[in-house]
Design an enzyme around this catalytic site. Structure first.
Site, PDB file in Angstrom:
ATOM      1  N   ASP A   1       9.730  28.608 -61.491  1.00 20.17           N
ATOM      2  CA  ASP A   1      11.174  28.398 -61.494  1.00 20.17           C
ATOM      3  C   ASP A   1      11.626  27.910 -60.118  1.00 20.17           C
ATOM      4  O   ASP A   1      11.748  28.697 -59.180  1.00 20.17           O
ATOM      5  CB  ASP A   1      11.880  29.710 -61.852  1.00 20.17           C
ATOM      6  CG  ASP A   1      13.400  29.579 -61.863  1.00 20.17           C
ATOM      7  OD1 ASP A   1      13.904  28.437 -61.716  1.00 20.17           O
ATOM      8  OD2 ASP A   1      14.083  30.607 -62.006  1.00 20.17           O
TER       9      ASP A   1
ATOM     10  N   ARG B   1       6.501  18.153 -26.283  1.00 14.57           N
ATOM     11  CA  ARG B   1       6.540  19.527 -25.793  1.00 14.57           C
ATOM     12  C   ARG B   1       7.748  20.317 -26.305  1.00 14.57           C
ATOM     13  O   ARG B   1       7.885  21.498 -26.011  1.00 14.57           O
ATOM     14  CB  ARG B   1       6.555  19.527 -24.261  1.00 14.57           C
ATOM     15  CG  ARG B   1       5.281  18.960 -23.663  1.00 14.57           C
ATOM     16  CD  ARG B   1       5.319  18.960 -22.142  1.00 14.57           C
ATOM     17  NE  ARG B   1       5.592  20.270 -21.575  1.00 14.57           N
ATOM     18  CZ  ARG B   1       4.703  21.253 -21.450  1.00 14.57           C
ATOM     19  NH1 ARG B   1       3.460  21.061 -21.868  1.00 14.57           N
ATOM     20  NH2 ARG B   1       5.035  22.412 -20.915  1.00 14.57           N
TER      21      ARG B   1
ATOM     22  N   GLU C   1       2.556  29.087 -30.123  1.00 11.87           N
ATOM     23  CA  GLU C   1       2.565  30.334 -29.364  1.00 11.87           C
ATOM     24  C   GLU C   1       3.254  31.425 -30.186  1.00 11.87           C
ATOM     25  O   GLU C   1       4.068  31.126 -31.065  1.00 11.87           O
ATOM     26  CB  GLU C   1       3.295  30.134 -28.033  1.00 11.87           C
ATOM     27  CG  GLU C   1       2.606  29.122 -27.133  1.00 11.87           C
ATOM     28  CD  GLU C   1       3.453  28.701 -25.944  1.00 11.87           C
ATOM     29  OE1 GLU C   1       2.889  28.136 -24.984  1.00 11.87           O
ATOM     30  OE2 GLU C   1       4.681  28.920 -25.970  1.00 11.87           O
TER      31      GLU C   1
ATOM     32  N   HIS D   1       3.745  22.940 -28.673  1.00 12.18           N
ATOM     33  CA  HIS D   1       3.450  21.608 -28.156  1.00 12.18           C
ATOM     34  C   HIS D   1       2.553  20.882 -29.153  1.00 12.18           C
ATOM     35  O   HIS D   1       1.567  21.450 -29.641  1.00 12.18           O
ATOM     36  CB  HIS D   1       2.756  21.696 -26.803  1.00 12.18           C
ATOM     37  CG  HIS D   1       3.517  22.479 -25.786  1.00 12.18           C
ATOM     38  ND1 HIS D   1       2.949  23.037 -24.670  1.00 12.18           N
ATOM     39  CD2 HIS D   1       4.840  22.807 -25.735  1.00 12.18           C
ATOM     40  CE1 HIS D   1       3.861  23.669 -23.960  1.00 12.18           C
ATOM     41  NE2 HIS D   1       5.026  23.547 -24.592  1.00 12.18           N
TER      42      HIS D   1
ATOM     43  N   ARG E   1       5.430  18.916 -16.450  1.00 12.70           N
ATOM     44  CA  ARG E   1       5.730  19.463 -17.765  1.00 12.70           C
ATOM     45  C   ARG E   1       7.224  19.679 -17.981  1.00 12.70           C
ATOM     46  O   ARG E   1       7.608  20.359 -18.929  1.00 12.70           O
ATOM     47  CB  ARG E   1       4.967  20.787 -17.944  1.00 12.70           C
ATOM     48  CG  ARG E   1       3.468  20.594 -18.120  1.00 12.70           C
ATOM     49  CD  ARG E   1       2.711  21.915 -18.009  1.00 12.70           C
ATOM     50  NE  ARG E   1       1.370  21.814 -18.552  1.00 12.70           N
ATOM     51  CZ  ARG E   1       0.339  21.282 -17.927  1.00 12.70           C
ATOM     52  NH1 ARG E   1       0.510  20.763 -16.712  1.00 12.70           N
ATOM     53  NH2 ARG E   1      -0.859  21.232 -18.485  1.00 12.70           N
TER      54      ARG E   1
ATOM     55  N   GLU F   1      -1.520  32.425 -27.208  1.00 12.88           N
ATOM     56  CA  GLU F   1      -1.741  31.085 -27.761  1.00 12.88           C
ATOM     57  C   GLU F   1      -3.178  30.963 -28.216  1.00 12.88           C
ATOM     58  O   GLU F   1      -4.100  31.396 -27.518  1.00 12.88           O
ATOM     59  CB  GLU F   1      -1.432  30.012 -26.716  1.00 12.88           C
ATOM     60  CG  GLU F   1      -1.607  28.581 -27.212  1.00 12.88           C
ATOM     61  CD  GLU F   1      -1.243  27.545 -26.155  1.00 12.88           C
ATOM     62  OE1 GLU F   1      -2.065  26.634 -25.931  1.00 12.88           O
ATOM     63  OE2 GLU F   1      -0.161  27.663 -25.557  1.00 12.88           O
TER      64      GLU F   1
ATOM     65  N   GLU G   1      -0.066  23.488 -30.679  1.00 15.69           N
ATOM     66  CA  GLU G   1      -0.391  24.663 -29.873  1.00 15.69           C
ATOM     67  C   GLU G   1       0.676  25.730 -30.136  1.00 15.69           C
ATOM     68  O   GLU G   1       1.562  25.956 -29.317  1.00 15.69           O
ATOM     69  CB  GLU G   1      -0.428  24.304 -28.387  1.00 15.69           C
ATOM     70  CG  GLU G   1      -1.484  23.263 -28.024  1.00 15.69           C
ATOM     71  CD  GLU G   1      -1.413  22.841 -26.566  1.00 15.69           C
ATOM     72  OE1 GLU G   1      -0.443  23.241 -25.873  1.00 15.69           O
ATOM     73  OE2 GLU G   1      -2.308  22.126 -26.104  1.00 15.69           O
TER      74      GLU G   1
ATOM     75  N   GLU H   1       1.825  14.204 -25.893  1.00 12.81           N
ATOM     76  CA  GLU H   1       2.136  15.598 -26.198  1.00 12.81           C
ATOM     77  C   GLU H   1       3.647  15.771 -26.264  1.00 12.81           C
ATOM     78  O   GLU H   1       4.338  15.650 -25.249  1.00 12.81           O
ATOM     79  CB  GLU H   1       1.548  16.521 -25.132  1.00 12.81           C
ATOM     80  CG  GLU H   1       1.883  17.988 -25.334  1.00 12.81           C
ATOM     81  CD  GLU H   1       1.501  18.849 -24.135  1.00 12.81           C
ATOM     82  OE1 GLU H   1       1.351  20.069 -24.307  1.00 12.81           O
ATOM     83  OE2 GLU H   1       1.367  18.298 -23.016  1.00 12.81           O
TER      84      GLU H   1
ATOM     85  N   GLU I   1      -0.478  34.068 -22.827  1.00 10.89           N
ATOM     86  CA  GLU I   1       0.494  33.123 -22.284  1.00 10.89           C
ATOM     87  C   GLU I   1       1.276  33.759 -21.127  1.00 10.89           C
ATOM     88  O   GLU I   1       0.981  34.867 -20.688  1.00 10.89           O
ATOM     89  CB  GLU I   1       1.437  32.614 -23.386  1.00 10.89           C
ATOM     90  CG  GLU I   1       1.051  31.236 -23.927  1.00 10.89           C
ATOM     91  CD  GLU I   1       1.164  30.140 -22.881  1.00 10.89           C
ATOM     92  OE1 GLU I   1       1.859  30.343 -21.853  1.00 10.89           O
ATOM     93  OE2 GLU I   1       0.555  29.072 -23.071  1.00 10.89           O
TER      94      GLU I   1
END
Length: 451
Positions: free
Chosen positions: A57, A342, A140, A251, A322, A202, A138, A340, A195
């Site tokens: 359903d 982020r 976390e 990431h 970063r 992670e 990645e 990447e 982390e």
């Protein structure tokens, strides 16, 4: 009456069910918000599931269909068969799962509201342009203690920091058991570590094609929660469960291949990025505000996306630092060249988030967008004047602004499709509306006795 024939993959599943003494199968799919749903069937029904599908359903699933349009059909993907390592029993029986595609029984066509189908459409577009797309996330997460009633707290079970070892990292045994469980389900684990924040972890798994990657993220979250619970811990992928410490991101590394070669690599480029890769980056940057509504889909997501806690909020790219939205990681070999993203967080629906990222990047390639120069300075240290001088925008400051950006972006809306876009926006407008009328404990502490 002869039975409908099975594919080799389907027959292999039936053989594994018998060999591994599986008595129940969980047929899994996700709703529009990314919550994993499942229908459990006796293993004797596996052949029927392959040949006829399993009906359910759809009106009971958030964002699917109205009550008068409720009949839906699940078609399991045999390549996703895996025994659930935490469901083995003393009598030797076990449970397994397969991830399903959702079909509309009225038309017989794939259901336009199925998030897995949304990502399949993005992959088809990639293939039509001659590319194969790979991704590696990645995700976390935090591990918290439970109270005497088994409810989650925000008390971390360790005081570890980035890459710490025992005795500070008391959760290393939990991570080990999670990794064993993931490997039993076919994951190829690259690394795991504590982390930055207390209680934050992670676990990285290897890249795969985009569909398998999204399947893996959905599976990963289920495995982490289930095995953490065996240790009387609560695992959460909430982006910012504790104020004033780092939040959890996801990431996401992306690369594309063409004719067996990495289409993102160029030996002659200063950053080893091809023109295709730079155009892809330009597309993601242009559509980043709208993507954010999908990749960071909760009101809590924007408690993570603030300066000062290593979360990217600035619409720029870099090969070094970063603080930018997109980073070009170092690559030892040409096949490893990638970008990447982020900004996504692990509360997102992985199918929708990857579809939005892919279609935005493809738009950059199709339009031949010029990629801005990388920002090699720490953008966190820029004042507003310097940021404006560099032409660096910021991501939306809250979910409401992100939904505004989504509704104004035809490319990302088209990536989602009409049905998903409409239901997603509706759900998130309601969520943000409920959030802004609530009075928090912080407000009471700040103002109740002051005014």
């Amino acid at each position: 009456m002869t039975e409908d024939p099975l594919t080799d993959d389907e027959q292999q599943v039936l053989d594994e069910i018998e060999a591994k003494n599986v008595d129940f199968l969980r047929l899994q799919f996700t709703d529009i918000l990314g919550v994993v749903k499942n229908v459990s069937i006796p293993s004797e029904q596996a052949r029927k599931a392959f040949t006829e599908g399993i009906y359910f359903d759809g009106s009971s699933i958030d964002g699917f269909v109205r009550i008068q349009e409720s009949d839906m059909r699940l078609e399991p993907d045999p390549t996703t068969f895996a025994v659930l390592p935490w469901r083995s029993r003393e009598d030797g029986t076990a449970s397994a799962r397969m991830i399903c595609d959702v079909f509309d029984t009225a038309s017989g066509e794939p259901f336009s509201g199925d998030p897995r189908g949304v990502l399949k459409r993005a992959i088809e577009r990639t293939e039509e342009m001659g590319y194969e797309v790979n991704a590696a996330p990645e995700p976390e997460f935090f591990l918290f203690e439970e109270d005497d009633d088994g409810r989650a707290t925000t008390i971390t079970n360790d005081a570890g920091g980035y890459f710490d070892l025992a005795p500070k990292d008391l959760a290393s045994d939990v991570r080990r058991d999670i990794i064993y469980g993931l490997e039993d389900m076919g994951f190829d684990i690259e690394a795991s570590h504590h982390e930055v924040a207390e209680g934050q972890h992670e676990i990285n798994f290897t890249y795969d094609d985009a569909l398998a990657t999204a399947d893996n993220v959905a599976t990963f979250r289920s495995v982490v929660r289930a095995i953490a619970a065996q240790h009387d811990l609560h695992a959460t992928f909430m982006p910012k469960p504790i104020a004033r410490i780092n939040g959890s991101g996801m990431h996401t590394h992306i690369s594309m291949f063409k004719d067996g070669e990495n289409a993102f690599h160029d030996d002659d480029d200063e950053f080893n990025l091809s023109e295709t890769a730079k155009q892809f980056v330009a597309g993601v940057l242009e559509h980043a505000p709208a993507i954010t509504a999908v990749s960071n889909p909760t009101v809590n997501s924007y408690k993570r996306l603030v300066p000062g806690y290593e979360a990217p909020v600035y619409v720029a790219w870099s090969d070094r630092n970063r603080s930018a939205l997109i980073r070009k990681p170092a690559a030892r070999v040409p096949a490893a060249s990638r970008i990447e993203a982020r900004f996504p967080d692990p509360s997102c629906n992985p199918y929708l988030a990857l579809a939005a990222l892919i279609d935005a990047g493809l738009d950059g390639i199709e339009r031949g967008l010029d990629c801005p120069d990388p920002i090699r300075e720490n953008i966190y240290e820029f004042d507003e004047a310097k940021r404006l001088e560099y032409g660096i925008d910021t991501l939306p400051g809250n979910l409401g602004e992100a939904i505004d950006a989504l509704e104004a972006d035809e490319v990302v809306l088209d990536a989602l499709g009409d049905h998903v876009a409409e239901k997603f926006v509706q759900a998130k407008r309601e969520e943000f509306g409920e959030y802004i009328i609530e009075v928090s404990q912080w407000e009471l502490d700040q103002y109740l006795e002051t005014f």
